[in-house]
Scaffold this motif. Sequence first.
Motif, PDB file in Angstrom:
ATOM      1  N   LYS A  17     -48.678  -3.975 -89.436  1.00  0.00           N
ATOM      2  CA  LYS A  17     -49.097  -2.569 -90.609  1.00  0.00           C
ATOM      3  C   LYS A  17     -48.610  -2.604 -91.665  1.00  0.00           C
ATOM      4  O   LYS A  17     -48.854  -2.029 -92.761  1.00  0.00           O
ATOM      5  CB  LYS A  17     -47.849  -1.959 -89.892  1.00  0.00           C
ATOM      6  CG  LYS A  17     -47.195  -1.740 -88.331  1.00  0.00           C
ATOM      7  CD  LYS A  17     -48.804  -1.088 -87.460  1.00  0.00           C
ATOM      8  CE  LYS A  17     -48.605  -0.638 -86.335  1.00  0.00           C
ATOM      9  NZ  LYS A  17     -49.271  -0.513 -85.278  1.00  0.00           N
ATOM     10  N   ALA A  18     -48.446  -3.834 -92.621  1.00  0.00           N
ATOM     11  CA  ALA A  18     -48.326  -4.515 -93.744  1.00  0.00           C
ATOM     12  C   ALA A  18     -49.907  -4.311 -94.140  1.00  0.00           C
ATOM     13  O   ALA A  18     -51.258  -4.084 -93.466  1.00  0.00           O
ATOM     14  CB  ALA A  18     -47.530  -5.995 -94.361  1.00  0.00           C
ATOM     15  N   GLN A  19     -49.023  -3.898 -95.440  1.00  0.00           N
ATOM     16  CA  GLN A  19     -50.620  -3.728 -96.357  1.00  0.00           C
ATOM     17  C   GLN A  19     -51.406  -4.997 -96.896  1.00  0.00           C
ATOM     18  O   GLN A  19     -50.655  -6.070 -97.354  1.00  0.00           O
ATOM     19  CB  GLN A  19     -50.109  -3.052 -97.731  1.00  0.00           C
ATOM     20  CG  GLN A  19     -51.756  -2.832 -99.011  1.00  0.00           C
ATOM     21  CD  GLN A  19     -51.634  -1.878-100.124  1.00  0.00           C
ATOM     22  OE1 GLN A  19     -49.855  -2.715-100.501  1.00  0.00           O
ATOM     23  NE2 GLN A  19     -51.723  -1.384-101.100  1.00  0.00           N
ATOM     24  N   THR A  20     -52.871  -5.473 -96.547  1.00  0.00           N
ATOM     25  CA  THR A  20     -53.474  -5.976 -96.524  1.00  0.00           C
ATOM     26  C   THR A  20     -54.716  -6.744 -97.452  1.00  0.00           C
ATOM     27  O   THR A  20     -55.008  -6.106 -97.174  1.00  0.00           O
ATOM     28  CB  THR A  20     -53.291  -7.104 -94.960  1.00  0.00           C
ATOM     29  OG1 THR A  20     -52.266  -6.913 -94.057  1.00  0.00           O
ATOM     30  CG2 THR A  20     -54.442  -8.783 -95.029  1.00  0.00           C
ATOM     31  N   LEU A  21     -54.030  -7.795 -98.173  1.00  0.00           N
ATOM     32  CA  LEU A  21     -55.889  -8.067 -98.690  1.00  0.00           C
ATOM     33  C   LEU A  21     -56.657  -9.316 -98.177  1.00  0.00           C
ATOM     34  O   LEU A  21     -55.511 -10.599 -98.694  1.00  0.00           O
ATOM     35  CB  LEU A  21     -55.122  -8.043-100.369  1.00  0.00           C
ATOM     36  CG  LEU A  21     -56.789  -8.097-101.721  1.00  0.00           C
ATOM     37  CD1 LEU A  21     -58.199  -7.527-101.011  1.00  0.00           C
ATOM     38  CD2 LEU A  21     -55.866  -8.639-102.495  1.00  0.00           C
ATOM     39  N   ILE A  22     -57.838  -9.949 -97.954  1.00  0.00           N
ATOM     40  CA  ILE A  22     -58.914 -10.680 -98.163  1.00  0.00           C
ATOM     41  C   ILE A  22     -59.556 -11.380 -98.773  1.00  0.00           C
ATOM     42  O   ILE A  22     -60.301 -10.282 -99.087  1.00  0.00           O
ATOM     43  CB  ILE A  22     -58.710 -10.779 -96.027  1.00  0.00           C
ATOM     44  CG1 ILE A  22     -57.830 -10.135 -94.998  1.00  0.00           C
ATOM     45  CG2 ILE A  22     -59.368 -11.410 -95.751  1.00  0.00           C
ATOM     46  CD1 ILE A  22     -58.312  -9.608 -93.727  1.00  0.00           C
ATOM     47  N   LEU A  23     -58.556 -12.789 -99.159  1.00  0.00           N
ATOM     48  CA  LEU A  23     -59.864 -13.253-100.382  1.00  0.00           C
ATOM     49  C   LEU A  23     -60.946 -14.351 -99.587  1.00  0.00           C
ATOM     50  O   LEU A  23     -60.554 -15.641 -98.636  1.00  0.00           O
ATOM     51  CB  LEU A  23     -59.283 -13.980-101.027  1.00  0.00           C
ATOM     52  CG  LEU A  23     -58.459 -13.458-101.371  1.00  0.00           C
ATOM     53  CD1 LEU A  23     -56.901 -14.229-103.114  1.00  0.00           C
ATOM     54  CD2 LEU A  23     -58.170 -11.925-102.524  1.00  0.00           C
TER      55      LEU A  23
END
Length: 680
Positions: free
Chosen positions: A302-308
């Motif tokens: 459920k975490a806020q996620t940023l994928i690079l």
Amino acid sequence: MTTAVGACVFSADSSLAFRRDMTPSSSGNAKRNPMSKRLAVPTATATTGKIETTSKTMRSFVEKTSSELEADTKQRIKLEKYSSESEEQEGNSRKWLKDYFDEAKDMIKSDGGPPRWFSPLECGSHNRNSRSPLLLFLPGLLKLIERTIRSENCRSSNRPVYLVGESLGACLALAVAARNPDMDLVLILANPATSFRKSLLQTIMPIPAELMSGQMTLTLSYLLSLLTGDPLKMAMDSIVKGLFLQSTIQERSQDFVAMSSYLPVGLNSVLANILPKETLLWKLELLKSASAYANARLDAVKAQTLILCSGRDQLLPSEEEGDRLCRALPNCQTRSRFHSGFARAWQEDGVDLVTTIKGAGYYRRGRIVDYVSDFIPPTTIEVNKVYEEYRWMVDLTSSVMLSTLPDGKIVRGLSGIPSEGPVLLVGNHMLLGLEALPMVPTFMIERNILVRAIAHPMVFFNAKDGGLPDLVTYDTFRIMGSVPVSAINFYKLVSSKAHVLLYPGGVREAFHRKGEEYKLFWPESSEFVRVAAAFGGKIVPFGVVGEDDLAQIVVDYNDQMKIPYLRSRIEEQTEKVVSLRTDTGGEVANQAMHVPFYIPKVPGRLYYYFGKPIETKGRKQELRDKKKAQELYLQVKSEVEKCIAYLKEKRESDPYRNILSRLIHQAAHGLTSQIPTFEL
């Protein structure tokens, strides 16, 4: 002692310690980060699992920025002057990759002690009284990471914990998030190894260790290229920025030679100790199992996620996997503008993790992001990059900016803008809001004033199923301090004495119809006057003209609504965005989301005119009266219309309004000469 090389635990604000950039303020003053240089070495006791921290002073292993833009115009000179101070102080403290290998020799020896974490980064000591969130880079050690974040959560339950992981670390971050759904986590994942089943790495796994001598060298060489970066690309980046070819090649060669000297061809190779064949096979098995574990638990994240994502990752299909994870995770964004492997992206010029997090709007100190108080002012490097991004528009249009001094004299430049806030810059939108792109960084370059723009919510929020512009389009807006339009955000900005950029016409003016280039669509009643008066703010009305010399609208909103397909698209997009001014009537309430079709023209010139500041200090009681506030509101609107009319009239006498005359002038006087304009 067993050492885990490459792990680091540090506060998210400590990144500024090894960047050490000048931090501008809205008042026009620049402040330097005072953080001390410390090397944190947390250790975990094998019997108790308690984390102990020791520290010692050490110079950084990270390359410092040593390049600056070569002067080719007067604006370029201002950019260099703006950023040279911080870069000069960093030039003498650089360490090379060889130093890292030399100092790592003693740390890889086994002495039977507990595992130790060590970071080759300069970072300030963690201030327990600070609200800055904790950032953890994950190379492994899942249980240790979980104990760390749980301990941090107990101490500071009102702020997030950032987990940054690449490849295997990305899988571990997802696993931690799945096992701890109630914790406030922010995941920054690069080239996640959740796509291991599609990776070429699987072809190495069936090979026995005793048969890997030749393959080991090739594999290590490739892995080293990921760790140290592409020397040619980094050299070319530096050359483009104005460094001498000889010094650039010499500097990059030092790292390349150091890396080559430690390849496993000698008897005393450090890398042979760090990555023997058996370790590599074990690492591949770990990647495979971690990938399977994380994929099986994505629905629990459920975490806020940023994928690079990397566009040139030959080991993992990063971009494809990033899209898949973005669809699978409920609160996820991707950034895929990196053109190399993740480890390389950290070292190559033009890529900065902190800037990426800020641009995505992922930096926060509490459970909910506060776009005013959580904002970190842009560094000199970020300002220069933003200015260069829109420099084509400045050069193409040769923008003329005029301002008014307190005595009423009109001057070229921004010297008439008050330095001390709060200041409200209130003006008109041109087509698509193009006038704001070069204006905000120009304020930083010329006056060191940070302008906080009030922006539409679609700059910050997007529908999960798409249909609206990708949020990456607006990363620059968020880096430069834009905030979503709301009464509370506006109040916070004015109360903090900021310089606020306000467009009362909003979307209706930016997406105007044919023949409405310089028509104002403002609400009938006051929206900002009494707030400005409550804090003694100055209101600076301004006008911008030149759109009709750049483009011509050929299909506007009225035309598109006659076409069934376009009408349905407009209605669909409008429903997905946050509704604004629902209690307001008239044209300004028409916030339909559409983009007019236009054709470009031979570039003319943009003109900005900032009028005489209107004082509200001492008028707080007077302007509480709605009638008095409405009178001042109409006065501001009238001043904006006068600024527009002044520019439309005066530009007719500008001999350099046409791009051809400007090119002739530059050919005769040089590219660094300022192009004249009409008489003031």
